[in-house]
Design an enzyme around this catalytic site. Sequence first.
Site, PDB file in Angstrom:
ATOM      1  N   GLU A   6      12.587  -0.182   9.399  1.00  0.00           N
ATOM      2  CA  GLU A   6      13.911   0.348   9.064  1.00  0.00           C
ATOM      3  C   GLU A   6      14.774  -0.712   8.393  1.00  0.00           C
ATOM      4  O   GLU A   6      15.463  -0.445   7.396  1.00  0.00           O
ATOM      5  CB  GLU A   6      14.606   0.862  10.329  1.00  0.00           C
ATOM      6  CG  GLU A   6      14.065   2.172  10.863  1.00  0.00           C
ATOM      7  CD  GLU A   6      14.948   2.758  11.950  1.00  0.00           C
ATOM      8  OE1 GLU A   6      16.170   2.465  11.951  1.00  0.00           O
ATOM      9  OE2 GLU A   6      14.432   3.506  12.791  1.00  0.00           O
TER      10      GLU A   6
ATOM     11  N   SER B  74      -6.098  -0.299  14.968  1.00  0.00           N
ATOM     12  CA  SER B  74      -7.321  -0.031  15.729  1.00  0.00           C
ATOM     13  C   SER B  74      -8.162   1.016  15.008  1.00  0.00           C
ATOM     14  O   SER B  74      -7.680   1.729  14.120  1.00  0.00           O
ATOM     15  CB  SER B  74      -7.035   0.494  17.149  1.00  0.00           C
ATOM     16  OG  SER B  74      -6.257  -0.411  17.886  1.00  0.00           O
TER      17      SER B  74
ATOM     18  N   ASP C  68       7.004   7.289  15.763  1.00  0.00           N
ATOM     19  CA  ASP C  68       8.301   6.657  15.494  1.00  0.00           C
ATOM     20  C   ASP C  68       9.159   6.727  16.756  1.00  0.00           C
ATOM     21  O   ASP C  68       9.864   7.706  17.005  1.00  0.00           O
ATOM     22  CB  ASP C  68       8.998   7.361  14.333  1.00  0.00           C
ATOM     23  CG  ASP C  68      10.261   6.618  13.897  1.00  0.00           C
ATOM     24  OD1 ASP C  68      10.582   5.587  14.515  1.00  0.00           O
ATOM     25  OD2 ASP C  68      10.917   7.078  12.943  1.00  0.00           O
TER      26      ASP C  68
ATOM     27  N   ASP D 105      14.753   3.502  16.822  1.00  0.00           N
ATOM     28  CA  ASP D 105      15.807   3.727  15.825  1.00  0.00           C
ATOM     29  C   ASP D 105      16.858   2.637  15.958  1.00  0.00           C
ATOM     30  O   ASP D 105      17.176   2.201  17.076  1.00  0.00           O
ATOM     31  CB  ASP D 105      16.484   5.088  16.017  1.00  0.00           C
ATOM     32  CG  ASP D 105      15.769   6.206  15.269  1.00  0.00           C
ATOM     33  OD1 ASP D 105      14.999   5.892  14.335  1.00  0.00           O
ATOM     34  OD2 ASP D 105      15.964   7.381  15.622  1.00  0.00           O
TER      35      ASP D 105
END
Length: 820
Positions: free
Chosen positions: A195, A262, A334, A337
């Site tokens: 971000e 991975s 996600d 934030d």
Amino acid sequence: MGQIFRWLLRIAAGLVALVVLAIGLVYFLASQSLPDYSQTRKVAGLTAPVEIIRDNANVPHIFGQDDPDVFFGLGYAHAQDRLWQMTTMRRTVQGRLSEVFGTRTTRFDRLMRRLDLYRLAQQSLEAQDAYTRAALDAYAAGVNARLTEINDEALGRGAPEMFLFNAPVAPWQPADSVALLKLMAVQLSGHLEEEVLRARTALMLDDNERLRDILPDAPGTGIAALPEYAQMFPDLPRYAQATAMPDDPLSPFPRHGLAGASNAWAAAPSRSASGGTLLANDPHLGFSAPSTWYLARIELRDGGVIGATIPGIPAVLSGRSRRLGWGVTSSYLDDQDVFIEKVNPQNPDEYLTPDGYKSFETRPSIIQIKDAAPITLTLRWTENGPVLPGSHYNLGTVTPPGHVAALGWTVLTGQDTTMTAAMGLMRAATVQKAIAAGETYIAPSQNLILIDRETIAFKTVGAAPRRDPRQQSEGRLPVQGWRTENRWQGRQPYASNPEFVSPRGGILGNTNNKILERPFPNHISYVWGDTQRINRWQRLMQARQVHTRDSFIEAQLDTVSFTARSLLPLIGADLWFTGQAAPDGTPERQRQIALSLLAEWNGEMNEHLPEPLIYAAWLRALQKRLIEDELGPLAEEYKHVDPVFIERVYRDIDGAAIWCDVRQSAPRETCTDMARLALDDALVWIGEKYGTALESLRWGDAHQATHDHPVLGEVPLLRYFVNIRQSTSGGDNTLQRGRTSGEDPDPFLNVHGAGYRGVYDLADPDSSVFIISTGQSGHFLSRHFDDLAQLWRRGEYIPMSLDADLARAASVGVTHLVPE
């Protein structure tokens, strides 16, 4: 004169004797902490005897009459082999490294204290179920039994490092293990940095449309345009000087591009030659000596469990039982934030919320620093999360005056039941029960690849934030924390996490690639860890009607770069077989030799070949030339080549070829010009560092795996004993992934990859195999410090068997722990 000579000789002999005596004394003291694997010992905290059989690779097989006693044995074995590693990781998550290492680690401690993970881990103990709490208590008792043994018998303080960095070792607490799971989340999460980087890049670019080139979405359906960051925060300068987190091996914070990764894949009985299910897994983390991973087998009441553990955590995180196998990959969900909070200009102790100004939650925290004065921090929290200073993660570059940045993150909870989920997974007998156990998993989010005797499945576990559909940036940029639509609204239901059970094709897997396409806010992520390896994996999986354990191993060790095969024809299209023959020793001649080598190359990133080095250096130089005039100093933070960016530019997708033109120059450069100039740059760099004989280059000379000791790895002379360096194949985008550092002067060092590999065959479970990248012991004087390293480098494995007689037959020792 003769007498002077004799005296000089005596003095020299005396000095040599003193040096030998000193080395002998150091060796004696250090060797005292080598554990004795063949002993019978009375310990407190057991209800019945425990037996620890160490097979010929020093993998402990732990047997007891009930599960808490078995976890006691695992704690004891972890502390025998990895005590320094465990205590260092505990200090890291507590924010107490500076008590041992001084000002070197103060910045890491500051950030850890602000995240407050250890206090949240202590609170989370009450949220665990009874079985998990009993396991945590017993495991801690096992660690402490080893600490008591060290103290009572003066066993060299438990590890050689303890002599150099003398600090008291507190007893192990159950909360310590919960905290280490939270530390894993720190090491595997990268959305915060993404971000910030996206916002900084948006501020630098004149054309906001170009943001989708340099930070492209994974191929697939696009999304709606994002707001310009400068419009949300108009007071920000176009470019602010960044302060990078120190590149220190003790730092738990991964550099950009080095968060978790991975591979894992599975085959159903219909696609398996043995008629059973197959699973392969290789989790990727930063390399170190010893490895993050530790192999162990524990015999629970529900049956034996064997696989990869992390010292300090009483769970097999990737492994199998007789009925179930599981592997993990980073999901890239996600779960972070950044919220830009507006501070009350009349009262700096308040920040703006949808309901007006509200006081920060504050608490003091004191950091003790070796050989320096202590530091007192004031920890501040908003409703969105902890406030992080602008010096961390370069947040100051995207935070306007009169504001602060707060972090929303699913791991920041005192109700973290991830450990309970891990315990449930080990005891699950079927895929469905394993999926059900994952409901209590919070963070770090992972993809579970599961097999039982008949079924294969994929399930993403971990808490997903519930975002408002009106959220300003769809989770991709820092947002205004006082706006209701930007705030989280709890968690998504576990049932909404991606799940695939028994797919019709009989094969499933993940290489950190994009899993599915969902509209925001039900998406998983806009940032994925792979757009390249998945293409090679698909080809290898579909090339066979049926698979075997060996074909899965072959795929794990595959070093062919899909990226090289797809990009080289694009960037070199107008360079191959053009122009006149050039004289030897000229740049033109070097370019022709390089192009000739690459034209006949199949894309295999083999350590013994020159082509991978030429290719990697060319792509690195090319990306630098493409972006440095647009991004200026910020270009230095793009340390790894993004293949999707290069492809967009050279296919001129949405006008992306504009990146080839250097804005500051009068001529209009073409992409062919950029490719030629970048190849010349690469050849000059190679010539200065490795020589001009291109045919004699070796990729492995540049791509050395750096299993370095985090503390002693830079100490002169000692570094040759504690670091493990190996020439390796693979690269950034191969299935045998060897992620490069991207840092000068050695940008192609292999710093991040598969520290553990396992392949499980439930048709014949004891034919399963596994390996770690170093050895089981963290003691550099132990023969088990690096005895698995060369096997790992050569792509070899050791048996992953639950047969106790097999372990006993070639054991390096058997320890009997009996109640006091």
